[in-house]
Design a protein around this motif. Sequence first.
Motif, mmCIF file in Angstrom:
data_model
loop_
_atom_site.group_PDB
_atom_site.id
_atom_site.type_symbol
_atom_site.label_atom_id
_atom_site.label_comp_id
_atom_site.label_asym_id
_atom_site.label_seq_id
_atom_site.Cartn_x
_atom_site.Cartn_y
_atom_site.Cartn_z
ATOM 1 N N TRP A 2 0.811 -1.211 0.000
ATOM 2 C CA TRP A 2 0.000 0.000 0.000
ATOM 3 C C TRP A 2 0.847 1.265 0.000
ATOM 4 N N ASN A 3 1.921 1.290 0.800
ATOM 5 C CA ASN A 3 2.735 2.500 0.840
ATOM 6 C C ASN A 3 3.462 2.727 -0.474
ATOM 7 N N VAL A 4 3.802 1.641 -1.179
ATOM 8 C CA VAL A 4 4.447 1.776 -2.483
ATOM 9 C C VAL A 4 3.456 2.327 -3.504
ATOM 10 N N VAL A 5 2.198 1.878 -3.420
ATOM 11 C CA VAL A 5 1.162 2.410 -4.314
ATOM 12 C C VAL A 5 1.018 3.919 -4.116
ATOM 13 N N GLY A 6 0.972 4.356 -2.855
ATOM 14 C CA GLY A 6 0.875 5.784 -2.586
ATOM 15 C C GLY A 6 2.067 6.552 -3.117
ATOM 16 N N THR A 7 3.265 5.989 -2.953
ATOM 17 C CA THR A 7 4.467 6.660 -3.445
ATOM 18 C C THR A 7 4.472 6.738 -4.967
ATOM 19 N N ILE A 8 4.041 5.668 -5.617
ATOM 20 C CA ILE A 8 3.979 5.661 -7.086
ATOM 21 C C ILE A 8 3.085 6.783 -7.597
ATOM 22 N N TRP A 9 1.892 6.900 -7.017
ATOM 23 C CA TRP A 9 0.952 7.914 -7.489
ATOM 24 C C TRP A 9 1.328 9.313 -7.023
ATOM 25 N N GLN A 10 2.039 9.405 -5.917
ATOM 26 C CA GLN A 10 2.533 10.710 -5.489
ATOM 27 C C GLN A 10 3.523 11.265 -6.508
ATOM 28 N N ILE A 11 4.422 10.401 -7.008
ATOM 29 C CA ILE A 11 5.385 10.821 -8.021
ATOM 30 C C ILE A 11 4.710 10.954 -9.375
ATOM 31 N N PHE A 12 3.832 10.027 -9.697
ATOM 32 C CA PHE A 12 3.151 10.010 -10.993
ATOM 33 C C PHE A 12 2.334 11.280 -11.224
ATOM 34 N N GLY A 13 1.762 11.839 -10.147
ATOM 35 C CA GLY A 13 0.904 13.006 -10.290
ATOM 36 C C GLY A 13 1.615 14.339 -10.177
ATOM 37 N N ARG A 14 2.900 14.334 -9.871
ATOM 38 C CA ARG A 14 3.624 15.595 -9.727
ATOM 39 C C ARG A 14 3.796 16.282 -11.071
ATOM 40 N N VAL A 15 3.620 17.593 -11.062
ATOM 41 C CA VAL A 15 3.681 18.360 -12.319
ATOM 42 C C VAL A 15 5.104 18.444 -12.846
ATOM 43 N N ASP A 16 6.104 18.452 -11.955
ATOM 44 C CA ASP A 16 7.479 18.649 -12.404
ATOM 45 C C ASP A 16 8.134 17.375 -12.930
ATOM 46 N N ILE A 17 7.904 16.223 -12.271
ATOM 47 C CA ILE A 17 8.582 14.993 -12.687
ATOM 48 C C ILE A 17 7.623 13.850 -12.997
ATOM 49 N N GLY A 18 6.360 13.982 -12.665
ATOM 50 C CA GLY A 18 5.400 12.898 -12.879
ATOM 51 C C GLY A 18 4.817 12.912 -14.282
ATOM 52 N N LEU A 19 4.663 11.732 -14.860
ATOM 53 C CA LEU A 19 4.139 11.630 -16.225
ATOM 54 C C LEU A 19 2.715 12.166 -16.316
ATOM 55 N N LEU A 20 1.859 11.789 -15.361
ATOM 56 C CA LEU A 20 0.467 12.240 -15.393
ATOM 57 C C LEU A 20 0.376 13.750 -15.199
ATOM 58 N N GLY A 21 1.038 14.261 -14.149
ATOM 59 C CA GLY A 21 0.975 15.692 -13.876
ATOM 60 C C GLY A 21 1.569 16.523 -14.994
ATOM 61 N N TYR A 22 2.689 16.086 -15.544
ATOM 62 C CA TYR A 22 3.336 16.834 -16.627
ATOM 63 C C TYR A 22 2.473 16.841 -17.883
ATOM 64 N N THR A 23 1.868 15.691 -18.203
ATOM 65 C CA THR A 23 1.021 15.597 -19.400
ATOM 66 C C THR A 23 -0.206 16.488 -19.277
ATOM 67 N N LEU A 24 -0.884 16.439 -18.122
ATOM 68 C CA LEU A 24 -2.066 17.278 -17.933
ATOM 69 C C LEU A 24 -1.701 18.762 -17.964
ATOM 70 N N ASP A 25 -0.556 19.101 -17.381
ATOM 71 C CA ASP A 25 -0.117 20.502 -17.401
ATOM 72 C C ASP A 25 0.204 20.945 -18.818
ATOM 73 N N ALA A 26 0.810 20.054 -19.623
ATOM 74 C CA ALA A 26 1.122 20.389 -21.024
ATOM 75 C C ALA A 26 -0.146 20.575 -21.846
ATOM 76 N N LEU A 27 -1.217 19.872 -21.470
ATOM 77 C CA LEU A 27 -2.496 20.011 -22.179
ATOM 78 C C LEU A 27 -3.284 21.222 -21.704
ATOM 79 N N GLY A 28 -2.747 21.965 -20.757
ATOM 80 C CA GLY A 28 -3.419 23.159 -20.262
ATOM 81 C C GLY A 28 -4.443 22.882 -19.180
ATOM 82 N N ILE A 29 -4.419 21.672 -18.596
ATOM 83 C CA ILE A 29 -5.356 21.314 -17.529
ATOM 84 C C ILE A 29 -4.736 21.672 -16.192
ATOM 85 N N ASP A 30 -5.461 22.437 -15.390
ATOM 86 C CA ASP A 30 -4.974 22.854 -14.079
ATOM 87 C C ASP A 30 -5.098 21.674 -13.108
#
Length: 290
Positions: free
Chosen positions: A113-141
């Motif tokens: 469970w803690n690894v899942v949280g860490t994965i999504w914590q990094i995944f959603g970050r705007v600076d280094i996360g794939l999800l956060g960076y992609t949404l930010d590039a698409l203009g989604i706040d």
Amino acid sequence: MNKTVNQKAWFLILPVLLLVAFSAVIPLMTVVNYAFQDTFGNNKFFWAGLDWFRDMLESERMWDALGRQIAFSSIILAIEIPLGVFVALNMPKRGFWASLCLVLMSLPLLIPWNVVGTIWQIFGRVDIGLLGYTLDALGIDYNYTQGFYAAWATIIVMDVWHWTSLVALLAYAGLQSIPDAYYQAAKIDQASRWKVFRFIELPKMMGVLMIAILLRFMDSFMIYTEPFVVTGGGPGNSTTLLSIDLVKMALGQFDLGPAAAFSIMYYLVILLISYVFYTVMTNLDKREGS
């Protein structure tokens, strides 16, 4: 012929009983002790009665956390149960691809469970996360540390990604128990795909689906690690679920009495709703047996 009764078998499970008593019963009794007493330190207690329970029932903080918890569990069940059934219906029934799908569906369940949280914590970050960076590039706040909806969307999608596989595997097991003769009879009667699902597959899956609903409700209602790692209960208190609020009260503020009363009420709510699910499952089995 009389059945032989051998009471020596109790000695075989005695170690397990002692382990359960040490790890569950004794801590529970300690919580009950704190729930009815108060202390000013130095390990000196005095009787408080139902004061802590009364304070919790009148606490707006607890009711807000309960509302967030019910909303989270309801959303999780509304998404994961239909999605898991849909995935199970579209999985191969046998052969190499069926085995491959079963392995792939099991992988998310093996991640701590803690690894899942860490994965999504990094995944959603705007600076280094794939999800956060992609949404930010698409203009989604999108910023789960500052936005209410972004934080809720993140923890919901994270839980759906982690636990939908469990529902799918249980539903798949229910589908595998259906004899081929049922499908052959439906084909002869020219039944539509919806009717096959409605009158053959769904009734046969109801037993395992009730188990899936019970397991997912209990787990989602007690969830702590994943949302705490991702959002820490924020922004503000927007994702402070019951378990997170309880830990903050017990360890952050060291209010042991209110936290003990809170935990007992928390436990009773889960026990009550689980009993309702168990009753429904039992009646369902009796109806199918008759």
